[in-house]
Structures are given as C-alpha cells and as structure tokens.
Design an enzyme around this catalytic site. Structure first.
Site, short mmCIF file in Angstrom:
data_model
loop_
_atom_site.label_atom_id
_atom_site.label_comp_id
_atom_site.label_asym_id
_atom_site.label_seq_id
_atom_site.Cartn_x
_atom_site.Cartn_y
_atom_site.Cartn_z
N LEU A 1 23.93 40.84 33.50
CA LEU A 1 24.97 40.71 34.53
C LEU A 1 26.35 40.85 33.92
CD1 LEU A 1 23.60 37.87 36.85
CD2 LEU A 1 23.91 40.29 37.42
N ARG B 1 28.98 43.45 35.26
CA ARG B 1 30.34 43.10 35.69
C ARG B 1 31.37 44.05 35.07
NH1 ARG B 1 28.50 36.91 34.72
NH2 ARG B 1 27.61 36.62 36.80
N PHE C 1 28.79 41.50 44.53
CA PHE C 1 27.93 42.03 43.46
C PHE C 1 28.09 41.26 42.15
CE2 PHE C 1 27.43 46.81 44.71
CZ PHE C 1 26.20 46.53 45.26
N GLU C 2 27.01 41.26 41.36
CA GLU C 2 27.04 40.77 39.97
C GLU C 2 27.59 39.35 39.83
OE1 GLU C 2 25.45 42.85 38.53
OE2 GLU C 2 26.03 44.89 39.01
N GLY C 3 27.26 38.51 40.79
CA GLY C 3 27.79 37.15 40.80
C GLY C 3 29.08 37.13 41.60
#
Length: 590
Positions: free
Chosen positions: A258, A262, A400-402
């Site tokens: 992740l 990011r 997205f992505e956290g």
C-alpha cells in the site's frame, strides 16, 4: 550520489537541497521511457477513449498487452524475470504519462503496482519464475484483493478464512473481497485471508481454480472504464506453494505494498494535474467574454496560477520521494531468500513520505480538477469536455490506498513510533527547542533570493516541534486518541515536505540556469512558502488552544508569534506573472 536519508527526518533536520531528486535532471534513457509512454497513450489508447469508458474488457486487455510489448508493464520487475528493473524515477515517469489515459491508467496501475509487486518483493524464487514473466508481458493480468464488505481501513479485521488441509498440500480459502480493480478480466489475484481465522496471510489465487467466481460490475461515480467487481471464494483449494512469504506476514505485505500504491497514485496525480491545466488554459484562451479571452481576467488567471503552483509542489514531492526510494532499494538482490525482509524494511523506511504523497496528491488534484471545471463554466459540467471526467475520476483518490483520514493518523504516528525506538531524535529536538523558545527571537532582514523562505521553512519545523512536543508531553500514550491534534500535526508535516521539496528544486534550478531563467519557479516557491506558513501557523494555534488555556495558552501563543515574524510579500503580482506564462504556453510551466 544521493545521501541515505532517514524517513521522516526532514521535519527535524535541515535538508541538503542539492541532494534532492527532481524531474529537471533526467537522463536520456528516462526521457526516452517518458516519450515511449506518451506516444503509446496518444497513439494506441486515446483514439479508443470513448470505447474504453464503456468498459470494453477485450479492448482493455488488448491494450494492456500492447503496453507489455513496449516494456511499460515491467518497469519494476527484475531483469532476471523478463522485466526492465528500472529506477523509481523512470517508473514514476511512466505512471505520470499514463494518467492521460484516464481509467485505462488505473487498470494498468493496479496490475503493475499492487497486483505485481507483492510477488516481486515477497515471492519465492519459484513464484517469481512462474508468474513474473507473464505479468511483465501482460500475458497474465493481476488484481489486488484486500478490502471486504465489512473491512476497509481496518484491513486486519478481514473475515476471509484459510484452512490448511490435513495433508498440508493446500489451503481452503473462503470469503468475499470487494471493490477489486481488474476483477472482470484478471488472471491472478493477490488475496489476503486469515489462516484458521487468526494468522493474516497472503495467497496467489489463479482465476481458473475451482471455487473462484466474480460478482457484477459496480456502478461507479467515476473511473468508469475500469473494472470493479467483487471476488467470491468458495472453498478454493490453493496449493501451499502459492502462500506468499509466510503465514502471519500478510500485514507486512499489505502495508508495504500500500505504501508503494500511495506513491504511485501520487505520480498519476501529477499527470492528471498537468492535463487539467492544459485543458483549462486552452479553454480560457479560446473562450471570449466581454470582447476578450477569459484568460486575461485576473480572477481566471489567479486560478491558472494557483493550479500551476500546486502542481509544481506535487511534482516536486513525488520525484523527491522517488529518489529516496531508489536509494533505499538499490542494493536489493531479488534472487535471495531474504529479499522479502530486505524489501519490507526498505519500503517501510519511507512509509511516512508515501502517506504524505497520497494525501497531498489526492487533495491537490481534487482542487485543481474543481478549478478546471469552474474555468470551463457550464461546459465543465458537460461530458463532452474531458475536465468533467477528470473531476469525477479524481474523487476516488482520497479513498484509494487507505483513506486520507487513516493516512493523516499514520504520518505523525509513524514519526512518534520511530522516535520511541530511538530511530529519530524527535523528543531531544523538541526539548532543546524549549529553552530556545524562552529567549527572544531576534528580528531578521532578508536580502538574498529565497532567503526569507528558507527561514520560514526552518520556523515551520520549529512550530511543528513545539506543538508535537507539547502533545506528546501532555497526552503520552493517550495521544493516539487525540485524532484532531494528530491530523493537525500531519497537515503541518505535509505542508513542510511540500514547500521544502519545491524550495530544494528551485534552488537547484537557480544554480543550473540562474535567477532570470528560474524566475517563475522562484515566484511559485515564494508564494507556496508564505501561504503554507499561514496554514501551519493557524494549525499550530488551533492545536495549542485545544491543549492549553489561560496564562499557559497566552504564553504559548506569544512564543508562536515570535516564530511567525515575517515580512509579507505581494502574492497578487507574483500570481499574475505566473498566470501570464501559463496562459501564453497553454500548459503547465516551471
């Protein structure tokens, strides 16, 4: 050669601007890679734009394989597995140039990033030999399967379960994964599940395995040309050879992948931001009102200038981070058994910076896309104009992505954890600052170019140390519950990293070209630093007011005021200067 830099150290140390990697010093090979990507997008993808937006699986897969033929899928894959093994700056250039391909860029990004990299960094030799050549060529397409209907940001709350067979030859996987990019046509799925409901682990699942099925396409707000479906697993027998790394190590794989995701998201945001500026400047030059192009009106010009400045900051942090990651990962031998451990450590080193990239890029692109629509007026709301799609597509990036909220908690949280482990002298610096703050901060005059801006960046770091030190001292282990303060600390760090990256880049441009030719970059940096300083000072005030009261608060605010002494600059004239250049060039300008 780039000096090794400890992740997160920028907030407490002075950065050597000459060592910061920028996009202004590319090699011929890097330029060739960027040009190849641009030519592919313009020649192969853009002509089919409308068809791709209607979710044409066959066309998407065909174009992904064409990208593989050009080597665009193998940038991060080692040469020994038929990849190109490029540096991170080169792979960043690919991601940036692909952004103009809209949803198709997401399909490629999910495949080459979070889909392929788990095997690159954490796969066994046999797994790498079996899968990576096909992934690098596009013969197989990958998807990443972490989110579940009941678990998003709390990834380890996943309910997907894996049970080892009695003969220990396979795992039986069951569960549902949601919002899976590329699900409709992916051949491989990187799936996270808990062995015996406890040990969070990662598996390589093939589409052809019995029990694997795909749910219907989600009807999305944006990124309509990308496939997003649930993945359903019903007693899927996954060979033990397809366990990625080890049982119970899934969280390390997920979090580190992740981090890469990011960073790659930020690189794509650079490309989208530049395209939005180009579309907006073109429209503003062509659209006439009251007898003249709207680009000549100061309020429209102000928007173009601010979009350009934000993109300069974004581009600067992305390539700075690419340089840091290149340095951290340059000595990894992917053929060795310990490659996973070494990779995890290298990626984790800049986890904080990756979160900064993610938050700053997604919010910057949202702002730029919003202003792009505004410049287009009513036409910006019409699907015929691409800025409308960019506006819709950009919104997912903050999820997205956290989510950005999770990443804002991770930024100061990671810094404090490193300090507690003795990896960063955060508290020592904060304590040393206390005695310094009790004495008067003398007034200073600044004459040299960017001299005051360098001073303001230094003062902004002291403001962060002042607030951060106070927060740790007051709340200690309970600080994690004070999410508002943690968010403010994160935003202070984000602002510092952004303007310091721009400052370092501009200083290099001055050294390379001289002040006259770097005038636009100088103006952008001056504006960015002063506006960021306003933001940082306000965040510090709000944080202190939430922690202190009465005489104690008044004392703290008095000290803050000393740190905030500065001479304002004429922002309006500088923004008009930048707007004129953007309008004249009809594109993003440095």
């Amino acid at each position: 050669m780039l000096k090794s830099v400890t992740g997160g150290s920028f907030i407490i140390e002075e950065v050597d601007y000459a060592s910061v990697v920028t996009p202004d010093h590319l090699t011929d090979e890097q330029r060739m890679i960027a040009d190849t990507t641009r030519d592919f997008v313009e020649g192969e993808v853009t002509p089919h734009d409308e068809q791709l937006e209607k979710l044409d699986y066959e066309l998407t897969v065909d174009l992904i394989r064409k990208a593989g033929d050009l080597g665009l899928l193998g940038a991060d894959v080692p040469e020994m597995y038929d990849g190109l093994e490029l540096d991170k700056v080169s792979s960043t250039l690919i991601n940036e140039r692909l952004a103009k391909a809209s949803s198709f860029a997401l399909s490629v990004g999910a495949h080459v990033g979070i889909g392929t990299l788990p095997i690159v960094y954490f796969g066994t030799e046999e797994q790498k030999k079996r899968y990576l050549p096909d992934l690098a060529s596009g013969r197989r397409i990958a998807a990443y399967c972490l989110t579940e209907p009941s678990s998003g940001s709390d990834a380890q709350g996943a309910k997907a379960n894996a049970v080892l067979s009695e003969d220990k030859t396979y795992y039986s996987l069951s569960g549902t994964k949601q919002f899976i990019t590329n699900a409709a046509f992916a051949d491989l799925f990187i799936v996270y599940a808990k062995v015996d409901g406890e040990k969070f682990s990662t598996f390589i699942v093939e589409r052809t395995m019995d029990g694997v099925s795909i749910g219907p396409e989600e009807k999305k707000m944006g990124i309509k040309g990308s496939s997003t479906c649930p993945l359903i697993l019903e007693d899927v027998k996954v060979p033990v050879e397809n366990l990625l790394w080890e049982e119970g190590k899934g969280h390390l794989i997920a979090f580190n992948i992740l981090n890469i995701g990011r960073f790659k998201l930020a690189a794509g945001s650079v490309g989208a931001a530049k395209e939005t500026i180009e579309l907006s400047a073109d429209y503003a030059n062509e659209r006439t009102q009251f007898g003249r192009p709207i680009s000549s009106f100061p309020l429209v010009g102000k928007k173009l200038a601010e979009m350009n400045i934000k993109t300069y900051l974004l581009e600067s942090i992305v390539y700075r981070t690419a340089g840091l990651m290149d340095e951290a990962m340059k000595d990894i031998d992917f053929s060795k058994p310990d490659a996973g451990v070494v990779s995890a450590k290298a990626i984790a080193e800049y986890a904080l910076e990756c979160s900064i990239n993610k938050v700053f890029s997604s919010e910057t692109l949202d702002s730029i896309a919003d202003e792009g629509v505004q410049i287009h007026g009513g036409y910006g709301y019409i699907q015929e104009y691409k800025v409308e799609r960019i506006y819709r597509d950009s919104r997912i990036n903050r999820i997205f992505e956290g989510t950005n909220e999770i990443n804002r908690l991770l930024i100061p949280g990671t810094l404090i954890k490193r300090a507690m482990k003795g990896q960063l002298p955060l508290m020592e610096k904060a304590q040393a600052l206390q005695s310094e703050l009790l004495s008067m901060v003398p007034g200073r005059t600044f004459e040299g170019t960017l001299e005051q801006e360098a001073h303001l960046i230094e003062m902004a770091k002291k403001m962060f140390l002042m607030v951060g030190g106070q927060a740790v001292q007051k709340y200690q282990l309970e600080l994690e519950k004070e999410q508002e303060i943690l968010s403010h600390l994160a935003d202070m760090m984000i602002q510092v990293y952004a303007v310091e990256s721009a400052y370092a880049r501009t200083k290099q441009l001055i050294d390379q070209k001289g002040e006259d030719k770097a005038a636009n970059a100088i103006a952008m940096t001056e504006i960015a630093v002063h506006e960021a300083f306003d933001t940082i000072e306000q965040l510090a005030k709000e944080s202190l007011a939430s922690m202190e009261s009465g005489d104690s608060l008044r004392t703290q605010l008095s000290v803050l005021k000393k740190l905030g002494r500065r001479t304002p600059i004429n922002l309006t004239s500088r923004k008009r200067q930048i707007a004129e250049k953007v309008a004249y060039s009809s594109k993003y300008v440095v």
